[in-house]
Design a protein around this motif. Sequence first.
Motif: not given
Ligand SMILES: [Zn+2]
Length: 618
Positions: A294-298, A342-344, A375-378
Amino acid sequence: MANPVLPSSGMLSPLGLDSVRLAPGFWGDRAALNRDVTIAHCQEWMEREGWIGNFRGQRPRRGREFSDSEIYKLLEGMAWADHPALPELAETVGRAQEGDGYLNTRWSGNRYTDFEWGHELYCYGHLIQAGVARLRMHGEDRLTEIAVRAADHVCRRFMDTTETCGHPVIEMALVELYRATGAERYLEMARRFVERRGLPALGDIPFGRAYFQDDVPARQAQVFRGHVVRALYLASGVVDVAVETGDQELLKSVEAQWERTLARRTHLTGGMGSRHADESYGEDFELPPDRAYNETCASIASIMLAHRLLLATGDARYADVAERTMYNTLATGVALDGRSFFYANPLHVRVAAEPPQGVNHAAEGSLRSQWFDVSCCPNNIARTLASLGAYVAAADPGGVRIHHHTPAEIRHGDLALRVETGYPWTGGVTVRVLEDGAGTVSLRVPSWASGATLSHGSGPAREVAPGYAAAEGPWKAGDEIRLELPMAPRWTFPDRRVDALRGCAAVERGPIVYCAESVGDEPPLAHLTVRVSSPPAEAAPAQAGPAEDDVDHGPAGGEAVELEVAAVHAAPSGNGWPYGPDPDHATGGTDTALRLVPYHRWGNRGPATMRVWLPIAE
Ligand SMILES: [Zn+2]
């Protein structure tokens, strides 16, 4: 129109940041925190890590091969937030652009030698999205010029080849640039990138071609598969191409893939991703709570896709899923102070780890990290929260539809409205008419809200079904439309085909998924089972109430609600061997009350264990 997605046709037309102004409340507070804290936090870390220095020609180059994209995502966030740091950062980026528009700090001098992993087109995609954001918020400037030069380079270099990128995003970016400029070459380039994928267009890799959706063409695929962010970015671009080219078959294909993915490959929080090794979907019903990725980016990609399908079809289910994902994964991805992430986003964490200091190299852990190697998610959170107002409402031929109930002022045509609500903590939503006007005001009734009522004027409250509940004008300034959503907490049970969740239940209230959390010397969660015979109840407020600056404690946003369920603390069983012939050996214990907190708030009080799905005692 200040909007990240602006289709030229579809059932609904989105209302942008110039039409929807978020006010203090659940999302308004987060957008403000993002603008005031998170954007600068991201810029500081990327300066510290040298990713911005790469554009100044620093040697050796630092960061991963796709780190340029992180600066572009942040630039997009700055554009939506009208952030003063944008011009200087754009100027720095522009210094690395070559004469023909090529721009990449990793592959300069060695261009287009690794389509599978090089991420060059992916980086352009984010640069172009930043350029479109700037164009729509501000007009042409240095950033839009850099983005257009890069896009023109891509069209020249790739229009007549069979190549594409291992990581989609260029597709939706080019369609949006077409929408923003009217230049048809961008749409044609996007269409070709979509059509050539799956023929196949890329080399084989150990994860298999499904990893980057090059196993079958998008129009023939049955379900989303492979790397989740790649799959959902591609699907978003496919919807954009389908809408702009009038390709109904292509649009229907994505709708069908979405349906099946929702029914079989989506976690309760709206999160997607069951495998860590390749950040991918699992098989149908492979939804383990502890190993959930459940990646934040997803989640952000899922919100982007659902929003596009909502605009194309007008179907409220897409807004339902976007809402579930916004409250339970997007909001989880960033700490209440806006400075760690969080990333995952698993649904069960067994070990309370110490917070990582500085950069988290594994992108995992039971506490949010200030920064990651990847650091895709931040940065993705930063650009999403900066543009979130554009997801709140849309126009239909008769008036305005409000998808997401959050304090805001909405203006469109003849309608000037103010939404006042403590949602998601309270179920009342008041839409106040600010000026005399005409038009239909439709409010989304979420799928869980059976028994919701709508009232306006002197008429009685009437029960409204899930979907959109419409209130017809004409309106006088001061009129009120009132939606009441039932907010009783409820037990939720999984489909029995989800083998990892059999015998478990979860608790939801409104759009919020709850979890049990254990911090410090609080009772451990490992031995707890719950009694589902009695409904979950609202708990007395915690002794230490939320801090003044808590984003769930805004003046209009209400206060985070905690819940309590009946639980049993299991008695020990087995004698050195935890298995046995008597089924009852696994039951019994001491009755206790278990406090539950909103899932998005977990991990804000220090090292913790957590679980969403709770084993049933009976
Ligand atoms: Zn990400």
